[in-house]
Design an enzyme around this catalytic site. Structure first.
Site, PDB file in Angstrom:
ATOM      1  CB  THR A  45      -1.848 -22.547  -4.827  1.00 62.95           C
ATOM      2  OG1 THR A  45      -1.355 -21.321  -5.393  1.00 62.95           O
ATOM      3  CG2 THR A  45      -0.692 -23.515  -4.645  1.00 62.95           C
ATOM      4  N   GLY A  46      -4.532 -21.465  -6.637  1.00 60.81           N
ATOM      5  CA  GLY A  46      -5.704 -20.585  -6.527  1.00 60.81           C
ATOM      6  C   GLY A  46      -7.003 -21.295  -6.851  1.00 60.81           C
ATOM      7  CB  SER A 106       3.110 -21.807  -3.345  1.00 57.24           C
ATOM      8  OG  SER A 106       2.013 -21.076  -2.876  1.00 57.24           O
ATOM      9  CB  CYS A 154     -16.774 -16.203 -15.583  1.00 58.16           C
ATOM     10  SG  CYS A 154     -16.364 -14.796 -14.531  1.00 58.16           S
ATOM     11  CD  GLN A 167     -20.490 -11.290 -12.966  1.00 55.26           C
ATOM     12  OE1 GLN A 167     -20.737 -10.600 -13.949  1.00 55.26           O
ATOM     13  NE2 GLN A 167     -19.246 -11.567 -12.597  1.00 55.26           N
ATOM     14  CE  LYS A 186     -11.960  -8.003 -17.222  1.00 50.18           C
ATOM     15  NZ  LYS A 186     -11.635  -8.570 -15.913  1.00 50.18           N
ATOM     16  NE  ARG A 219     -18.256 -10.768  -6.832  1.00 52.32           N
ATOM     17  CZ  ARG A 219     -17.581 -11.272  -7.861  1.00 52.32           C
ATOM     18  NH1 ARG A 219     -18.006 -12.346  -8.503  1.00 52.32           N
ATOM     19  NH2 ARG A 219     -16.481 -10.675  -8.269  1.00 52.32           N
ATOM     20  CG  HIS A 227     -21.173 -15.720 -13.030  1.00 53.63           C
ATOM     21  ND1 HIS A 227     -20.925 -15.829 -11.681  1.00 53.63           N
ATOM     22  CD2 HIS A 227     -20.024 -15.240 -13.580  1.00 53.63           C
ATOM     23  CE1 HIS A 227     -19.676 -15.438 -11.432  1.00 53.63           C
ATOM     24  NE2 HIS A 227     -19.110 -15.074 -12.565  1.00 53.63           N
ATOM     25  CB  THR A 230     -14.943 -21.898 -11.191  1.00 55.29           C
ATOM     26  OG1 THR A 230     -15.700 -22.950 -10.626  1.00 55.29           O
ATOM     27  CG2 THR A 230     -15.023 -20.662 -10.323  1.00 55.29           C
TER      28      THR A 230
HETATM   29  N1  NAP Z   1     -12.390 -17.225 -10.117  1.00 52.70           N
HETATM   30  C1  NAP Z   1     -12.944 -17.161 -11.327  1.00 52.70           C
HETATM   31  O1  NAP Z   1     -14.068 -17.633 -11.573  1.00 52.70           O
HETATM   32  C2  NAP Z   1     -12.214 -16.514 -12.475  1.00 52.70           C
HETATM   33  C3  NAP Z   1     -12.843 -16.468 -13.707  1.00 52.70           C
HETATM   34  C4  NAP Z   1     -12.183 -15.919 -14.795  1.00 52.70           C
HETATM   35  C5  NAP Z   1     -10.919 -15.393 -14.627  1.00 52.70           C
HETATM   36  N2  NAP Z   1     -10.306 -15.431 -13.407  1.00 52.70           N
HETATM   37  C6  NAP Z   1      -8.931 -14.896 -13.344  1.00 52.70           C
HETATM   38  O2  NAP Z   1      -8.031 -15.999 -13.128  1.00 52.70           O
HETATM   39  C7  NAP Z   1      -6.920 -15.588 -12.327  1.00 52.70           C
HETATM   40  C8  NAP Z   1      -6.854 -16.462 -11.101  1.00 52.70           C
HETATM   41  O3  NAP Z   1      -8.053 -16.299 -10.358  1.00 52.70           O
HETATM   42  P1  NAP Z   1      -8.325 -17.072  -8.997  1.00 52.70           P
HETATM   43  O4  NAP Z   1      -9.707 -16.738  -8.619  1.00 52.70           O
HETATM   44  O5  NAP Z   1      -7.915 -18.490  -9.116  1.00 52.70           O
HETATM   45  O6  NAP Z   1      -7.261 -16.312  -8.026  1.00 52.70           O
HETATM   46  P2  NAP Z   1      -6.627 -16.812  -6.660  1.00 52.70           P
HETATM   47  O7  NAP Z   1      -7.472 -17.849  -6.031  1.00 52.70           O
HETATM   48  O8  NAP Z   1      -6.291 -15.590  -5.890  1.00 52.70           O
HETATM   49  O9  NAP Z   1      -5.243 -17.534  -7.131  1.00 52.70           O
HETATM   50  C9  NAP Z   1      -4.159 -16.809  -7.619  1.00 52.70           C
HETATM   51  C10 NAP Z   1      -3.003 -17.725  -8.043  1.00 52.70           C
HETATM   52  O10 NAP Z   1      -1.955 -16.902  -8.546  1.00 52.70           O
HETATM   53  C11 NAP Z   1      -0.773 -17.088  -7.765  1.00 52.70           C
HETATM   54  N3  NAP Z   1      -0.094 -15.795  -7.590  1.00 52.70           N
HETATM   55  C12 NAP Z   1      -0.537 -14.710  -6.897  1.00 52.70           C
HETATM   56  N4  NAP Z   1       0.383 -13.728  -6.954  1.00 52.70           N
HETATM   57  C13 NAP Z   1       1.440 -14.199  -7.666  1.00 52.70           C
HETATM   58  C14 NAP Z   1       2.696 -13.675  -8.061  1.00 52.70           C
HETATM   59  N5  NAP Z   1       3.058 -12.431  -7.720  1.00 52.70           N
HETATM   60  N6  NAP Z   1       3.527 -14.451  -8.791  1.00 52.70           N
HETATM   61  C15 NAP Z   1       3.167 -15.693  -9.163  1.00 52.70           C
HETATM   62  N7  NAP Z   1       1.987 -16.260  -8.816  1.00 52.70           N
HETATM   63  C16 NAP Z   1       1.131 -15.520  -8.082  1.00 52.70           C
HETATM   64  C17 NAP Z   1      -1.233 -17.643  -6.427  1.00 52.70           C
HETATM   65  O11 NAP Z   1      -0.186 -18.377  -5.821  1.00 52.70           O
HETATM   66  P3  NAP Z   1      -0.008 -18.466  -4.200  1.00 52.70           P
HETATM   67  O12 NAP Z   1      -1.053 -19.424  -3.704  1.00 52.70           O
HETATM   68  O13 NAP Z   1       1.368 -18.989  -4.047  1.00 52.70           O
HETATM   69  O14 NAP Z   1      -0.203 -17.081  -3.663  1.00 52.70           O
HETATM   70  C18 NAP Z   1      -2.396 -18.532  -6.888  1.00 52.70           C
HETATM   71  O15 NAP Z   1      -1.900 -19.752  -7.380  1.00 52.70           O
HETATM   72  C19 NAP Z   1      -7.133 -14.122 -12.023  1.00 52.70           C
HETATM   73  O16 NAP Z   1      -6.405 -13.360 -12.972  1.00 52.70           O
HETATM   74  C20 NAP Z   1      -8.635 -13.938 -12.201  1.00 52.70           C
HETATM   75  O17 NAP Z   1      -8.948 -12.618 -12.563  1.00 52.70           O
HETATM   76  C21 NAP Z   1     -10.922 -15.980 -12.324  1.00 52.70           C
END
Ligand code: NAP
Length: 361
Positions: free
Chosen positions: A13-14, A41, A158, A184, A213, A244, A251, A337
């Site tokens: 969902t994220g 969810s 990223c 970024q 990183k 940011r 980026h 992303t």
């Molecule tokens: N955005 C980027 O460009 C990027 C790049 C590299 C790495 N990342 C990494 O990828 C990961 C996800 O990033 P994002 O930007 O997609 O985050 P996000 O939009 O906040 O999405 C987080 C996801 O994790 C789930 N979640 C949150 N808390 C949870 C829990 N306690 N138990 C199980 N599921 C849980 C959420 O579900 P619900 O919707 O149900 O809350 C949602 O599906 C992070 O670790 C981030 O550091 C992100």
């Protein structure tokens, strides 16, 4: 029965989870079967669980709308319906480490976008054009986990994608000192301007954990396999500042480099445009035909014009010129992303399938 591999997305969902769903629509090898997220969810249809949070430019694919979201923590149940999973959950580092290994122990390979396992010695961290040979450590990881098929593989952060492939293309000139400033996008924090209005017209000079990183992860990519673990490279020395900026996707990195064997500008450009690796050789479905484009115009690469180069899987480089303190400087741009997150992970999974590490259960 479909011959495609059945895929689950953890954290579906994220922001990154949604990007996986968009990229996997009509994928020739992989079919999204199972979606999992937090207990908040679980039990809802994907459409209900995401609600107004859909952040992609393209509409939510019909095929996922009515899938009932599972709870990421119910590992056996999620794992039973898939051949492998992509992981993009946002939990604490320790929780992610543990849960990704639990999935691997159910004989379900995990291709992760998270940073939790990036320094686990027998977990490969791969950009398939740079270090696909690191997948070899999967064999020793499986011994540690006691699995036959299950393992964890990760992709790097990223922020490094706008300059690490460029420095790789220039390896024979022996870069030894690098200064990089990254600009970024807010989607890197899982946000849009609607979620983060304070970012409009603003700059924030801090992204937690990002400079470490950006300095260290390229060295692991350039490392080698020794006794079943990855030993990181020692050079070049990299120092970074990560900032940011008010950009949705993309980026940008402004980079200075010193070389032991100083090349000409023409040699550097030639190496960039001819840079290719295993994904190009194998013609993998998500591989960019040309990984790095060089742009001659002084005002390129620009985020709005160039971020989607090669469907977001390519890197755009420009403004390469000699410097008064360093040998050369340049500007790089990548989609955070796509190449930097979900797209990079999909390309890793395609490489793992092509090399026989991911198969049908
Ligand atoms: N955005 C980027 O460009 C990027 C790049 C590299 C790495 N990342 C990494 O990828 C990961 C996800 O990033 P994002 O930007 O997609 O985050 P996000 O939009 O906040 O999405 C987080 C996801 O994790 C789930 N979640 C949150 N808390 C949870 C829990 N306690 N138990 C199980 N599921 C849980 C959420 O579900 P619900 O919707 O149900 O809350 C949602 O599906 C992070 O670790 C981030 O550091 C992100």
């Amino acid at each position: 029965m479909s011959e495609k591999l059945r895929v689950g997305i953890l954290g579906a969902t994220g922001m990154v989870g949604q990007r996986f769903i968009a990229l996997l629509e009509n994928h020739p090898w992989f079919e999204v079967k199972t979606l999992a997220a937090s207990p908040r969810s679980a039990g809802k249809t994907y459409e209900e669980a995401v609600g107004g949070r859909w952040k992609m430019d393209t509409p939510m694919p019909e095929a996922v709308k009515n899938i009932v979201v599972k709870n990421v923590n119910e590992v056996e149940e999620v794992a039973a319906s898939v051949d492998f999973v992509f992981s993009a959950v946002d939990m604490s580092k320790d929780e992610i480490k543990k849960i990704e290994e639990e999935y691997a122990k159910t004989e379900t390979p995990v291709v992760s976008n998270n940073s939790a396992h990036r320094w686990t010695p027998d977990v490969p961290m791969v950009v398939p054009e740079i270090n696909p040979e690191h997948f070899e450590v999967i064999e020793s990881q499986k011994k540690r986990l006691g699995t036959t098929k299950g393992f964890v593989a990760v992709k790097p952060n990223c922020s490094i994608q706008s300059y690490a492939p460029v420095l790789t293309a220039w390896k024979e000139f022996e870069p030894y000192e690098v200064v990089a400033t990254t600009y970024q996008a807010i989607s890197g924090a899982g946000k849009t301007f609607k979620d983060w209005p304070e970012m409009e017209g603003n700059i924030i000079p801090f992204i937690g954990g990002e400079e470490e990183k950006s300095e260290q992860e390229p060295l692991r990519l350039w490392g080698h396999v020794e006794n079943g673990v990855i030993v990181k490279a020692e050079t070049p020395v990299i120092t970074t500042q990560c900032i940011r900026v008010p950009v949705l996707n993309g980026h940008t990195a402004a980079v200075f480099v010193k070389f032991k064997k100083k090349p000409t500008k023409e040699q550097l450009i030639e190496k960039l445009v001819n840079f290719k690796g295993l994904p190009q050789e194998l013609e993998l479905p998500s591989a960019p035909k040309q990984m790095i484009q060089y742009m001659e115009e002084d005002n390129r690469p620009q985020v709005t014009l160039d971020v989607n180069y090669e469907n977001g899987m390519g890197i755009s480089v420009g403004r390469l010129r000699e410097d008064t303190v360093y040998d050369y400087k340049f500007v790089g741009l990548s989609h955070n992303t796509v190449r930097g997150a979900a797209g990079g992970a999909v390309l890793c999974a395609e490489t793992l399938k092509a090399k026989g590490y991911i198969t049908k259960k």
